[in-house]
Each structure stands twice: as C-alpha cells, then as structure tokens.
Motif scaffolding. Structure first.
Motif, PDB file in Angstrom:
ATOM      1  N   SER A   1     -10.857  -7.292   4.009  1.00  0.00           N
ATOM      2  CA  SER A   1      -9.848  -8.299   4.300  1.00  0.00           C
ATOM      3  C   SER A   1     -10.423  -9.436   5.156  1.00  0.00           C
ATOM      4  N   SER A   2     -11.198  -9.084   6.173  1.00  0.00           N
ATOM      5  CA  SER A   2     -11.814 -10.106   7.035  1.00  0.00           C
ATOM      6  C   SER A   2     -12.762 -11.001   6.236  1.00  0.00           C
TER       7      SER A   2
ATOM      8  N   TYR B   1     -13.797  -4.411  15.204  1.00  0.00           N
ATOM      9  CA  TYR B   1     -15.202  -4.832  15.060  1.00  0.00           C
ATOM     10  C   TYR B   1     -15.312  -6.343  15.264  1.00  0.00           C
ATOM     11  N   MET B   2     -14.240  -7.079  14.944  1.00  0.00           N
ATOM     12  CA  MET B   2     -14.253  -8.525  15.196  1.00  0.00           C
ATOM     13  C   MET B   2     -14.214  -8.804  16.702  1.00  0.00           C
TER      14      MET B   2
ATOM     15  N   THR C   1      -0.715 -12.483   9.460  1.00  0.00           N
ATOM     16  CA  THR C   1      -1.436 -11.911  10.599  1.00  0.00           C
ATOM     17  C   THR C   1      -2.916 -12.291  10.480  1.00  0.00           C
TER      18      THR C   1
ATOM     19  N   HIS D   1       0.804  -1.218   0.000  1.00  0.00           N
ATOM     20  CA  HIS D   1       0.000   0.000   0.000  1.00  0.00           C
ATOM     21  C   HIS D   1       0.839   1.270   0.000  1.00  0.00           C
TER      22      HIS D   1
ATOM     23  N   ARG E   1      -7.292  -2.146  14.036  1.00  0.00           N
ATOM     24  CA  ARG E   1      -8.099  -1.869  12.840  1.00  0.00           C
ATOM     25  C   ARG E   1      -9.244  -2.868  12.700  1.00  0.00           C
ATOM     26  N   PHE E   2      -9.062  -4.033  13.317  1.00  0.00           N
ATOM     27  CA  PHE E   2     -10.074  -5.091  13.201  1.00  0.00           C
ATOM     28  C   PHE E   2     -10.930  -5.202  14.451  1.00  0.00           C
TER      29      PHE E   2
ATOM     30  N   SER F   1     -10.441  -2.806   6.093  1.00  0.00           N
ATOM     31  CA  SER F   1     -10.216  -3.888   7.057  1.00  0.00           C
ATOM     32  C   SER F   1     -11.295  -4.962   6.932  1.00  0.00           C
ATOM     33  N   MET F   2     -12.541  -4.525   6.777  1.00  0.00           N
ATOM     34  CA  MET F   2     -13.646  -5.479   6.687  1.00  0.00           C
ATOM     35  C   MET F   2     -13.552  -6.323   5.415  1.00  0.00           C
TER      36      MET F   2
ATOM     37  N   ARG G   1     -12.099   1.550   7.408  1.00  0.00           N
ATOM     38  CA  ARG G   1     -12.872   0.491   8.047  1.00  0.00           C
ATOM     39  C   ARG G   1     -13.348  -0.528   7.011  1.00  0.00           C
TER      40      ARG G   1
ATOM     41  N   VAL H   1      -6.805 -11.772  10.279  1.00  0.00           N
ATOM     42  CA  VAL H   1      -7.648 -10.654   9.855  1.00  0.00           C
ATOM     43  C   VAL H   1      -9.130 -10.834  10.207  1.00  0.00           C
ATOM     44  N   ALA H   2      -9.523 -12.018  10.656  1.00  0.00           N
ATOM     45  CA  ALA H   2     -10.924 -12.194  11.074  1.00  0.00           C
ATOM     46  C   ALA H   2     -10.986 -12.962  12.400  1.00  0.00           C
TER      47      ALA H   2
ATOM     48  N   ALA I   1      -3.588 -13.633   6.746  1.00  0.00           N
ATOM     49  CA  ALA I   1      -3.299 -12.917   5.505  1.00  0.00           C
ATOM     50  C   ALA I   1      -1.842 -12.484   5.537  1.00  0.00           C
ATOM     51  N   ALA I   2      -1.263 -12.319   4.337  1.00  0.00           N
ATOM     52  CA  ALA I   2       0.124 -11.861   4.259  1.00  0.00           C
ATOM     53  C   ALA I   2       0.259 -10.560   5.046  1.00  0.00           C
TER      54      ALA I   2
ATOM     55  N   THR J   1       1.735  -7.092   6.017  1.00  0.00           N
ATOM     56  CA  THR J   1       2.564  -6.018   5.466  1.00  0.00           C
ATOM     57  C   THR J   1       3.061  -5.085   6.570  1.00  0.00           C
TER      58      THR J   1
ATOM     59  N   SER K   1      -4.774  -4.355   0.483  1.00  0.00           N
ATOM     60  CA  SER K   1      -3.831  -5.454   0.608  1.00  0.00           C
ATOM     61  C   SER K   1      -4.550  -6.593   1.330  1.00  0.00           C
ATOM     62  N   ASP K   2      -4.007  -7.811   1.234  1.00  0.00           N
ATOM     63  CA  ASP K   2      -4.644  -8.959   1.882  1.00  0.00           C
ATOM     64  C   ASP K   2      -4.909  -8.711   3.363  1.00  0.00           C
ATOM     65  N   ASP K   3      -4.017  -7.964   4.008  1.00  0.00           N
ATOM     66  CA  ASP K   3      -4.218  -7.697   5.432  1.00  0.00           C
ATOM     67  C   ASP K   3      -4.952  -6.380   5.695  1.00  0.00           C
ATOM     68  N   GLY K   4      -5.631  -5.872   4.654  1.00  0.00           N
ATOM     69  CA  GLY K   4      -6.617  -4.812   4.895  1.00  0.00           C
ATOM     70  C   GLY K   4      -6.135  -3.379   4.926  1.00  0.00           C
ATOM     71  N   PHE K   5      -5.009  -3.084   4.292  1.00  0.00           N
ATOM     72  CA  PHE K   5      -4.599  -1.685   4.172  1.00  0.00           C
ATOM     73  C   PHE K   5      -5.055  -1.149   2.821  1.00  0.00           C
TER      74      PHE K   5
END
Ligand SMILES: Nc1nc2c(ncn2[C@@H]2O[C@H](COP(=O)(O)OP(=O)(O)OP(=O)(O)O)[C@@H](O)[C@H]2O)c(=O)[nH]1
Ligand SMILES: [Mg+2]
Lengths: 134, 186
Positions: free
Chosen positions: A59-60, B76-77, B46, A5, B73-74, A56-57, A53, B48-49, B33-34, B36, A35-39
């Motif tokens: 990514s989840s 909400y989970m 890391t 990112h 950042r997560f 991030s969601m 937000r 992510v859910a 997830a990969a 970064t 990105s896969d990790d939500g950035f």
C-alpha cells in the motif's frame, strides 16, 4: 458496508485469481491482494514472512508511486517492478477497484512473463468483481 | 540556523495530514488511500506512506515537514522517516479512547527523536471532546518521563496559527537542547 477485506465474495474472487497466477507462473513464491490502505484481502503461496507487513508495504509503495507520477503530471501508477539479483516483485493496481496485487517471483521467472501474467490476473479480478456487483 | 526536518506523528485521525496542509507553503506531497478502518477513524482517507510539506520561517530557515501514517501497521515508515528528523510534533486527538495513554506510548516509540532534538505535544479535537484537560497530559509526562521537557498545546490542526506556534516552540526547544551543556559521558 463491510470493509473490502472482510467481504467474502471479494475474497473468493481474489483468492481464485491468485491461485491461477501461481499455476501460470510456477516460480511465483507468494502473492497477496490488498486494499488500497493495506489490509490483506487474499493471499497464495508460502512465505516465511507474515503477509501483513507485505500488505502494508504494498500500500505504501503504491501510494508513493502515485505521488511520484502525480508530481511528474503522469496518470496514476499502473504497476511497479522491483528487481533484485535473486528474484523480483511486481505490484499492480486492479483496474476500477481499490485493490492492489503484489506478487513475488524467484529468479527463474522471466520479468516479461511476470508482467504479462500479473496483468492478466488484474484484469480477471477486475472483470469478475464487476460481474459480481452487477 | 540550518535546514530542519521535523516529523509529525500521532494516532490515526489526530490531524497530521491536516497540519501539514495548514503549514506548508508548497503543494503537499500526500499518500492518501481509501480508508477501510472506519471504526478507528471515521474519515474517507488515511495516510499510508508519508506527507511532505515545506515552510520558511522568518524568511531564512527552511523547515521540511514529514507526516507519518498513524496506524501502527505502517510503523516501518516511522523508522525510515525518523532517521532524518531532528524533532517531533506529536499530535494527539482528545476524542480517542485513551489519549493520554497514546501520548505516553508514542513518546516512547519516538524516544530517539526526543533525545536527539525535542518533542512538543499538540492536543487536537478538544472542541469535539473536552476532557482530558491539557494539564493531565502535562502531569502524566512529568510522572512517567520526569527527565524530558515536552510542552503541551491545545491546537486545531486546521488552524495555521496554532500549528505555527507549536512548530516554533519545538524549534526553540531544539535550539535550547543543542546549546545545553553536554552531560559527562566519561
Ligand atoms: N473538530 C476538529 N477537527 C479537527 C481538528 N484538528 C483536525 N481536525 C479534523 O480531523 C481530521 C484529521 O484527519 P487527518 O488530518 O487525515 O488525520 P491524520 O492524523 O493524518 O490521520 P492518518 O493519516 O489516518 O493517521 C480532519 O478531518 C481534520 O479536519 C480539531 O481541532 N477539531
Ligand atoms: Mg494522515
């Protein structure tokens, strides 16, 4: 190497593709590449919500989709469609890259068109990033 | 005792995913997830859910274990998963910037869970970074949250026995808390 990112050339490719997606689908209200990790890598369109937000969601959701697919011995999750009465959200993995696209459409967009347009967008990003790396 | 749902929370890289892998009797459900953000935790992936695992204690009691993402950042989970949980294992990596501060903040973030069931603290990676000592964690809990009982263990998340002791202590605490006479709410 810088995280995805923060790589300017990657951001540019993604931003251009998201803008094209917006032109192809006028009812797209917001789209973000993460990105896969939500950035957030790039975004287009306007949305009252902060993009962070949703990034991030996205990514989840993608990771949960992959987990369910794995549980059922399916291949990785290609895309997820979320339908609601006043719009839909389509998120989709970018082939061969650790990126996910999430696009939000209002109820005027036909689902089939959103599926097709995001698929085009994803393969454009994939091809352009491969070209860039070569 | 009936089925229990236990949450595992803590900062990025504390060992939540590792702990569930150590404890679970079923193949764990994971959402890696990969990663970064190598500056915060230098590891390949890391969460992510969520992580999900199960363990049966004494052959009768099934415990469902949910791990949350460490990155705020997560969060909400955190809120989604804490609704179904009865207790919390808070893993804190001793090699973080401010591990005791992290613990105090997270106890507050999960105060609902603490009140409903209970919380235990597992301090990980003490072999990487020796200080602070567990007594410092105990002292600051006493100082900041004098009303709560939260045992502190020094653990290695990769070690099943360590994690079993931590889990058993939590279940014991939950049991004790549920049998304690109710405060007069009138
Ligand atoms: N040396 C050492 N390593 C440990 C210890 N406990 C856990 N680890 C390692 O620390 C790392 C923890 O990584 P994860 O289990 O992914 O951490 P996590 O808490 O799930 O992190 P996020 O999901 O990113 O929030 C792994 O590489 C473990 O093997 C310990 O006590 N000592
Ligand atoms: Mg994890």
């Amino acid at each position: 190497m810088k995280p995805l990112h923060q790589q300017e050339p990657v951001r540019e490719v993604c931003a251009a593709a998201l803008q094209q997606l917006g032109r192809d689908c006028p009812s797209m209200t917001f789209a973000v590449m993460v990105s896969d990790d939500g950035f957030e890598v790039a975004s287009a369109g306007s949305h009252a919500q902060q993009g962070g937000r949703l990034a991030s969601m996205t990514s989840s959701m993608q990771a949960l989709g992959d987990a369910v697919a794995r549980e059922m011995k399916l291949a990785a999750c290609d895309h997820i469609l979320l339908e609601s009465i006043n719009g839909h959200i389509l998120q989709r993995r970018i082939p061969n890259h650790e990126l996910v696209l999430c696009a939000v459409f209002d109820h005027h967009e036909l689902v089939g068109r959103a599926v097709f347009a995001t698929s085009e967008c994803a393969s454009t990003v994939s091809t352009n990033l491969m070209r860039q790396a070569a | 005792m009936a089925e229990h749902v236990i949450l595992i929370a803590g900062p990025m890289g504390a060992g939540k995913t590792t702990a569930i892998q150590s404890l679970s009797e079923i193949p764990v459900v994971s959402t890696e997830a990969a990663n970064t953000d190598r500056a915060t935790a230098n590891k390949a992936t890391t969460t992510v859910a969520l992580d999900y695992g199960e363990i049966t204690l004494d052959g009768v009691e099934k415990v469902r274990l949910y791990g949350v993402p460490g990155q705020r950042r997560f969060d909400y989970m955190w809120r989604i998963l804490e609704e179904r949980a009865l207790g919390l294992i808070l893993l804190i990596n001793n090699d973080g910037q401010d591990p005791v501060g992290d613990m105090l903040e997270l106890i507050k973030d999960f105060s609902a869970l603490q009140e409903r069931g209970g919380v235990v603290i597992g301090v990980t990676r003490s072999d990487v970074q020796e200080y602070p000592h567990t007594s410092q964690y105990v002292d600051s809990i006493r100082e900041v949250y004098p009303h709560i009982t939260a045992p502190v263990f020094s653990v290695d998340a990769r070690n099943r026995d360590h994690m079993l002791i931590t889990l058993t202590a939590l279940l014991f605490n939950i049991q004790a808390q549920s049998e304690a006479p109710m405060e007069d709410v009138a």
